[in-house]
Design a protein around this motif. Structure first.
Motif, PDB file in Angstrom:
ATOM      1  N   SER A  54       2.330  -6.953 -20.658  1.00  0.00           N
ATOM      2  CA  SER A  54       2.015  -5.810 -21.513  1.00  0.00           C
ATOM      3  C   SER A  54       1.640  -4.596 -20.667  1.00  0.00           C
ATOM      4  CB  SER A  54       0.850  -6.149 -22.442  1.00  0.00           C
ATOM      5  OG  SER A  54      -0.346  -6.243 -21.690  1.00  0.00           O
ATOM      6  N   ASP A  55       1.688  -3.452 -21.292  1.00  0.00           N
ATOM      7  CA  ASP A  55       1.306  -2.214 -20.598  1.00  0.00           C
ATOM      8  C   ASP A  55      -0.132  -2.278 -20.100  1.00  0.00           C
ATOM      9  OD1 ASP A  55       3.810  -1.132 -21.010  1.00  0.00           O
ATOM     10  OD2 ASP A  55       3.209   0.061 -22.752  1.00  0.00           O
ATOM     11  N   LYS A  56      -1.001  -2.888 -20.878  1.00  0.00           N
ATOM     12  CA  LYS A  56      -2.416  -2.986 -20.496  1.00  0.00           C
ATOM     13  C   LYS A  56      -2.581  -3.824 -19.219  1.00  0.00           C
ATOM     14  CE  LYS A  56      -6.975  -3.929 -22.337  1.00  0.00           C
ATOM     15  NZ  LYS A  56      -7.762  -4.223 -23.525  1.00  0.00           N
ATOM     16  N   ALA A  57      -1.889  -4.954 -19.154  1.00  0.00           N
ATOM     17  CA  ALA A  57      -1.984  -5.825 -17.980  1.00  0.00           C
ATOM     18  C   ALA A  57      -1.354  -5.161 -16.757  1.00  0.00           C
ATOM     19  CB  ALA A  57      -1.319  -7.168 -18.264  1.00  0.00           C
ATOM     20  N   ILE A  58      -0.221  -4.515 -16.950  1.00  0.00           N
ATOM     21  CA  ILE A  58       0.442  -3.831 -15.842  1.00  0.00           C
ATOM     22  C   ILE A  58      -0.408  -2.669 -15.353  1.00  0.00           C
ATOM     23  CG2 ILE A  58       2.501  -2.517 -15.157  1.00  0.00           C
ATOM     24  CD1 ILE A  58       2.909  -5.597 -15.573  1.00  0.00           C
ATOM     25  N   ASP A  59      -1.039  -1.965 -16.258  1.00  0.00           N
ATOM     26  CA  ASP A  59      -1.934  -0.869 -15.880  1.00  0.00           C
ATOM     27  C   ASP A  59      -3.107  -1.402 -15.057  1.00  0.00           C
ATOM     28  OD1 ASP A  59      -2.685   1.932 -16.021  1.00  0.00           O
ATOM     29  OD2 ASP A  59      -4.308   1.280 -17.350  1.00  0.00           O
ATOM     30  N   TYR A  60      -3.630  -2.556 -15.447  1.00  0.00           N
ATOM     31  CA  TYR A  60      -4.729  -3.178 -14.695  1.00  0.00           C
ATOM     32  C   TYR A  60      -4.292  -3.472 -13.257  1.00  0.00           C
ATOM     33  CZ  TYR A  60      -7.724  -6.874 -12.920  1.00  0.00           C
ATOM     34  OH  TYR A  60      -8.525  -7.631 -12.111  1.00  0.00           O
ATOM     35  N   VAL A  61      -3.135  -4.107 -13.112  1.00  0.00           N
ATOM     36  CA  VAL A  61      -2.631  -4.455 -11.775  1.00  0.00           C
ATOM     37  C   VAL A  61      -2.333  -3.190 -10.976  1.00  0.00           C
ATOM     38  CG1 VAL A  61      -0.721  -5.565 -10.530  1.00  0.00           C
ATOM     39  CG2 VAL A  61      -1.708  -6.673 -12.524  1.00  0.00           C
ATOM     40  N   SER A  62      -1.779  -2.202 -11.633  1.00  0.00           N
ATOM     41  CA  SER A  62      -1.452  -0.939 -10.973  1.00  0.00           C
ATOM     42  C   SER A  62      -2.702  -0.275 -10.402  1.00  0.00           C
ATOM     43  CB  SER A  62      -0.769  -0.010 -11.978  1.00  0.00           C
ATOM     44  OG  SER A  62      -0.502   1.236 -11.414  1.00  0.00           O
ATOM     45  N   LYS A  63      -3.743  -0.190 -11.199  1.00  0.00           N
ATOM     46  CA  LYS A  63      -4.982   0.448 -10.743  1.00  0.00           C
ATOM     47  C   LYS A  63      -5.704  -0.396  -9.700  1.00  0.00           C
ATOM     48  CE  LYS A  63      -5.704   3.202 -14.849  1.00  0.00           C
ATOM     49  NZ  LYS A  63      -6.475   3.391 -16.070  1.00  0.00           N
ATOM     50  N   LYS A  64      -5.735  -1.692  -9.893  1.00  0.00           N
ATOM     51  CA  LYS A  64      -6.446  -2.581  -8.974  1.00  0.00           C
ATOM     52  C   LYS A  64      -5.824  -2.577  -7.583  1.00  0.00           C
ATOM     53  CE  LYS A  64      -8.307  -7.253  -8.622  1.00  0.00           C
ATOM     54  NZ  LYS A  64      -9.469  -6.787  -7.914  1.00  0.00           N
ATOM     55  N   ASN A  65      -4.490  -2.499  -7.528  1.00  0.00           N
ATOM     56  CA  ASN A  65      -3.788  -2.589  -6.256  1.00  0.00           C
ATOM     57  C   ASN A  65      -3.173  -1.269  -5.801  1.00  0.00           C
ATOM     58  OD1 ASN A  65      -3.936  -5.564  -5.685  1.00  0.00           O
ATOM     59  ND2 ASN A  65      -3.118  -5.563  -7.750  1.00  0.00           N
ATOM     60  N   LYS A  66      -3.481  -0.204  -6.535  1.00  0.00           N
ATOM     61  CA  LYS A  66      -2.964   1.137  -6.202  1.00  0.00           C
ATOM     62  C   LYS A  66      -1.450   1.113  -6.072  1.00  0.00           C
ATOM     63  CE  LYS A  66      -7.263   2.338  -4.065  1.00  0.00           C
ATOM     64  NZ  LYS A  66      -8.037   2.166  -2.869  1.00  0.00           N
ATOM     65  N   LEU A  67      -0.789   0.635  -7.132  1.00  0.00           N
ATOM     66  CA  LEU A  67       0.665   0.532  -7.168  1.00  0.00           C
ATOM     67  C   LEU A  67       1.220   1.395  -8.290  1.00  0.00           C
ATOM     68  CD1 LEU A  67       0.963  -3.360  -6.910  1.00  0.00           C
ATOM     69  CD2 LEU A  67       1.453  -1.718  -5.094  1.00  0.00           C
ATOM     70  N   THR A  68       2.471   1.750  -8.170  1.00  0.00           N
ATOM     71  CA  THR A  68       3.150   2.414  -9.275  1.00  0.00           C
ATOM     72  C   THR A  68       3.336   1.375 -10.384  1.00  0.00           C
ATOM     73  OG1 THR A  68       5.373   1.847  -8.513  1.00  0.00           O
ATOM     74  CG2 THR A  68       4.406   3.921  -7.676  1.00  0.00           C
ATOM     75  N   PRO A  69       3.544   1.801 -11.611  1.00  0.00           N
ATOM     76  CA  PRO A  69       3.746   0.825 -12.689  1.00  0.00           C
ATOM     77  C   PRO A  69       4.918  -0.129 -12.433  1.00  0.00           C
ATOM     78  CG  PRO A  69       3.240   2.953 -13.620  1.00  0.00           C
ATOM     79  CD  PRO A  69       3.411   3.168 -12.143  1.00  0.00           C
ATOM     80  N   VAL A  70       5.996   0.374 -11.865  1.00  0.00           N
ATOM     81  CA  VAL A  70       7.151  -0.494 -11.573  1.00  0.00           C
ATOM     82  C   VAL A  70       6.777  -1.538 -10.524  1.00  0.00           C
ATOM     83  CG1 VAL A  70       9.480  -0.544 -10.589  1.00  0.00           C
ATOM     84  CG2 VAL A  70       8.855   1.241 -12.225  1.00  0.00           C
ATOM     85  N   ASN A  71       6.123  -1.106  -9.448  1.00  0.00           N
ATOM     86  CA  ASN A  71       5.715  -2.059  -8.415  1.00  0.00           C
ATOM     87  C   ASN A  71       4.646  -3.014  -8.932  1.00  0.00           C
ATOM     88  OD1 ASN A  71       7.504  -1.226  -6.452  1.00  0.00           O
ATOM     89  ND2 ASN A  71       6.073   0.216  -5.535  1.00  0.00           N
ATOM     90  N   ALA A  72       3.788  -2.548  -9.814  1.00  0.00           N
ATOM     91  CA  ALA A  72       2.774  -3.416 -10.406  1.00  0.00           C
ATOM     92  C   ALA A  72       3.432  -4.508 -11.242  1.00  0.00           C
ATOM     93  CB  ALA A  72       1.804  -2.607 -11.254  1.00  0.00           C
ATOM     94  N   GLU A  73       4.503  -4.158 -11.941  1.00  0.00           N
ATOM     95  CA  GLU A  73       5.211  -5.159 -12.740  1.00  0.00           C
ATOM     96  C   GLU A  73       5.881  -6.192 -11.836  1.00  0.00           C
ATOM     97  OE1 GLU A  73       8.058  -5.333 -16.655  1.00  0.00           O
ATOM     98  OE2 GLU A  73       7.728  -3.422 -15.670  1.00  0.00           O
ATOM     99  N   ILE A  74       6.498  -5.731 -10.757  1.00  0.00           N
ATOM    100  CA  ILE A  74       7.113  -6.655  -9.789  1.00  0.00           C
ATOM    101  C   ILE A  74       6.045  -7.544  -9.173  1.00  0.00           C
ATOM    102  CG2 ILE A  74       8.328  -6.770  -7.574  1.00  0.00           C
ATOM    103  CD1 ILE A  74       9.663  -4.064  -8.431  1.00  0.00           C
ATOM    104  N   PHE A  75       4.949  -6.954  -8.772  1.00  0.00           N
ATOM    105  CA  PHE A  75       3.833  -7.689  -8.188  1.00  0.00           C
ATOM    106  C   PHE A  75       3.332  -8.761  -9.160  1.00  0.00           C
ATOM    107  CE2 PHE A  75      -0.708  -8.191  -7.190  1.00  0.00           C
ATOM    108  CZ  PHE A  75      -0.674  -8.363  -5.817  1.00  0.00           C
ATOM    109  N   SER A  76       3.193  -8.387 -10.432  1.00  0.00           N
ATOM    110  CA  SER A  76       2.725  -9.329 -11.452  1.00  0.00           C
ATOM    111  C   SER A  76       3.670 -10.520 -11.591  1.00  0.00           C
ATOM    112  CB  SER A  76       2.597  -8.628 -12.806  1.00  0.00           C
ATOM    113  OG  SER A  76       1.651  -7.611 -12.743  1.00  0.00           O
ATOM    114  N   ILE A  77       4.962 -10.241 -11.563  1.00  0.00           N
ATOM    115  CA  ILE A  77       5.953 -11.316 -11.670  1.00  0.00           C
ATOM    116  C   ILE A  77       5.822 -12.276 -10.495  1.00  0.00           C
ATOM    117  CG2 ILE A  77       8.439 -11.810 -11.587  1.00  0.00           C
ATOM    118  CD1 ILE A  77       8.778  -9.138 -13.175  1.00  0.00           C
ATOM    119  N   TYR A  78       5.637 -11.735  -9.300  1.00  0.00           N
ATOM    120  CA  TYR A  78       5.446 -12.592  -8.126  1.00  0.00           C
ATOM    121  C   TYR A  78       4.174 -13.429  -8.258  1.00  0.00           C
ATOM    122  CZ  TYR A  78       9.070 -10.016  -5.540  1.00  0.00           C
ATOM    123  OH  TYR A  78      10.236  -9.446  -5.111  1.00  0.00           O
TER     124      TYR A  78
END
Length: 88
Positions: A54-78
């Motif tokens: 979800s956008d909320k989870a991706i936003d969390y990962v993005s902010k926590k790891n200082k990533l763009t939303p696209v990279n945060a989504e890739i990171f989450s999948i990994y």
């Protein structure tokens, strides 16, 4: 000469995401404790009916790891693939 520089620029830009994805995967492999913390947050989201994609989870990962939303989504999948396949 301008066309050569333009083609070089296009090639460089197209190869950049491949390197960044590789670095994201390596960061997940090298920091399993951080990945497990993210898994726990995803499980917390799941318990509230929120998907890890979800956008909320991706936003969390993005902010926590200082990533763009696209990279945060890739990171989450990994992270999910390597450490918490039970997360939805």
């Amino acid at each position: 000469m301008k066309s050569f520089l333009f083609l070089f620029f296009l090639f460089f830009q197209s190869s950049y995401p491949v390197y960044s994805q590789s670095n994201l995967l390596e960061s997940v492999k090298k920091n399993p404790s951080e990945a497990i913390n993210i898994c726990n947050k995803f499980r917390d989201f799941n318990s509230k009916g929120i998907s890890a994609s979800s956008d909320k989870a991706i936003d969390y990962v993005s902010k926590k790891n200082k990533l763009t939303p696209v990279n945060a989504e890739i990171f989450s999948i990994y992270v999910i693939g390597l450490h918490c396949p039970d997360v939805i």
